[in-house]
Design a protein around this motif. Structure first.
Motif, short mmCIF file in Angstrom:
data_model
loop_
_atom_site.label_atom_id
_atom_site.label_comp_id
_atom_site.label_asym_id
_atom_site.label_seq_id
_atom_site.Cartn_x
_atom_site.Cartn_y
_atom_site.Cartn_z
N TYR A 107 0.82 -1.22 0.00
CA TYR A 107 0.00 0.00 0.00
C TYR A 107 0.85 1.27 0.00
CZ TYR A 107 -3.39 3.52 1.37
OH TYR A 107 -4.17 4.66 1.41
N LYS A 140 -9.88 7.47 -0.85
CA LYS A 140 -8.92 8.55 -0.60
C LYS A 140 -9.57 9.91 -0.81
CE LYS A 140 -4.81 5.88 -1.98
NZ LYS A 140 -3.71 5.75 -2.96
N GLY A 189 -11.57 11.31 1.99
CA GLY A 189 -10.84 11.73 3.18
C GLY A 189 -10.53 10.61 4.16
N ALA A 190 -10.70 9.36 3.76
CA ALA A 190 -10.42 8.24 4.66
C ALA A 190 -8.92 8.14 4.93
CB ALA A 190 -10.93 6.93 4.05
N SER A 191 -8.57 7.84 6.15
CA SER A 191 -7.17 7.70 6.53
C SER A 191 -6.60 6.40 5.99
CB SER A 191 -7.04 7.72 8.06
OG SER A 191 -7.70 6.60 8.62
N PRO A 192 -5.25 6.29 5.86
CA PRO A 192 -4.66 5.03 5.40
C PRO A 192 -5.05 3.83 6.26
CG PRO A 192 -3.04 6.78 5.29
CD PRO A 192 -4.24 7.36 5.98
N ALA A 193 -5.14 4.06 7.57
CA ALA A 193 -5.51 2.94 8.44
C ALA A 193 -6.93 2.46 8.14
CB ALA A 193 -5.40 3.37 9.91
N ARG A 194 -7.83 3.41 7.89
CA ARG A 194 -9.21 3.03 7.58
C ARG A 194 -9.30 2.34 6.22
NH1 ARG A 194 -14.40 4.14 9.05
NH2 ARG A 194 -15.95 4.15 7.37
N ILE A 195 -8.54 2.82 5.25
CA ILE A 195 -8.55 2.19 3.92
C ILE A 195 -8.04 0.76 4.01
CG2 ILE A 195 -7.53 2.28 1.61
CD1 ILE A 195 -7.54 5.32 1.84
N ARG A 248 -8.00 -1.17 6.68
CA ARG A 248 -8.89 -1.99 7.49
C ARG A 248 -10.21 -2.29 6.80
NH1 ARG A 248 -9.24 1.20 11.18
NH2 ARG A 248 -11.39 1.97 10.99
#
Length: 343
Positions: free
Chosen positions: A155, A240, A243-249, A251
């Motif tokens: 990622y 993206k 506005g989703a964070s990398p951790a949320r993407i 998960r």
């Protein structure tokens, strides 16, 4: 009076609905399938695979036997440590079972162990318990490590991908079996003085650490390649933009889409760890007396098989059944997730 066409419809369509009714029935079945989740469809395909279901039942039976070993010992009336052949006169003659077939009888279902006279049935049951416990622990930590390293490399890319990729290449260059045999005693000497006896829990911990160290790279590399292809998909770009964070993407978007290779590879990793643990015990660098273990039973059988082949028969057959069943289960899980792939 019924016309010939009506009679034909009645004979070919007992429901009396005719072609239109048949179409509605087929449409309803298609609608039911369309409304099911991928997990439900996978479970339906898996249940239709007779070999997979039977293999799953066999694997589940092995885990239940290991989990319920103390209960079985209590019901059976014996344990894996008592030397019955030495405390009961007449069971051993010159160190070997007096009765034929390894001493198999109503009191000792699988016979008794040559030399020490322990119950082979309880040795096998507790050996399964020990080996499966260690294998499950090693598989869990290896899979978790592979998920973290593989998904992060795929990622984020860039330097993270380069560093993890070179680390994987370095570790995969090690010869696994030679590394295991050489480093298990070395790691043990670091934690325990040579004149002191190593505790069983320490040996188990060392086995977990050493086998984990070289056990996660293949899955990590597979996950890296899968995530590299997924991160270019539209749903990742949409996440993206929202506005989703990398951790949320990772998960919510990536992990659900890489569960298939994770589950399939897990079913192949665990039996490999079972054979690795048994091999180390067979070579004398794994678990030792008096801990019951599959590999230690094979090591003892190497000294007894000329005069008592029965002692080798039961652990050998049990391991073959378990390994074959787990491999068939892995094939069935793979086919259930990917029905277009031919076995």
């Amino acid at each position: 009076m019924t016309s010939p066409s009506q009679t034909a419809v009645t004979q070919t369509d007992p429901s009396g609905l005719g072609p239109e009714g048949t179409g509605r029935i087929k449409g309803s079945k298609i609608g039911e399938l369309a409304g099911r989740s991928p997990g439900q469809l996978m479970w339906i395909r898996f249940r239709r695979d007779r070999a997979g279901v039977i293999s799953g039942c066999v694997v589940l039976a092995f885990f239940l036997i290991g989990l319920l070993a103390p209960v079985i010992s209590k019901l059976y009336g014996k344990d894996p440590y008592t030397r019955y052949g030495q405390i009961t006169p007449g069971l051993l003659v010159n160190g070997y079972p007096a009765q034929p077939n390894g001493g198999i009888s109503g009191d000792f279902w699988f016979g008794i162990e040559p030399g020490l006279g322990r119950d082979v049935f309880m040795q096998l049951i507790y050996g399964i318990r020990t080996t499966l416990y260690l294998s499950v622990a090693i598989t869990l930590v290896s899979v978790l490590t592979a998920i973290v390293m593989g998904v992060a490399a795929g990622y984020f890319g860039g330097r993270i991908d380069y560093f993890i990729g070179r680390l994987i290449d370095l570790l995969m260059a090690f010869p696994n079996q030679l590394f295991f045999v050489a480093f298990v005693p070395v790691v043990g000497a670091i934690f325990v003085a040579p004149e002191d006896a190593m505790a069983t829990w320490m040996r188990c911990l060392i086995l977990i650490l050493v086998l984990w160290f070289l056990g996660w790279m293949s899955l990590a590399r597979l996950l890296r390649g899968t995530v590299l292809s997924l991160r270019e998909r539209e749903f990742i770009d949409a996440a993206k933009v929202s506005g989703a964070s990398p951790a949320r993407i990772i998960r919510r978007e990536l992990l659900p889409n890489v569960m298939t290779p994770i589950l399939v590879q897990t079913t192949y990793m665990l039996p490999n760890f079972v054979t690795a643990i048994a091999g180390l015990s067979f070579l004398g660098v794994g678990l030792v007396e008096p801990t019951p273990d599959w590999g230690r039973m094979f090591a003892n059988a190497a000294d007894y098989y000329r005069n008592d082949i029965t002692y080798l028969f039961f652990p050998g057959v049990a391991m073959v059944i378990f390994i074959v069943a787990f491999n068939l289960l892995g094939d069935s899980v793979r086919d259930a997730f990917d029905p277009k792939r031919a076995r």
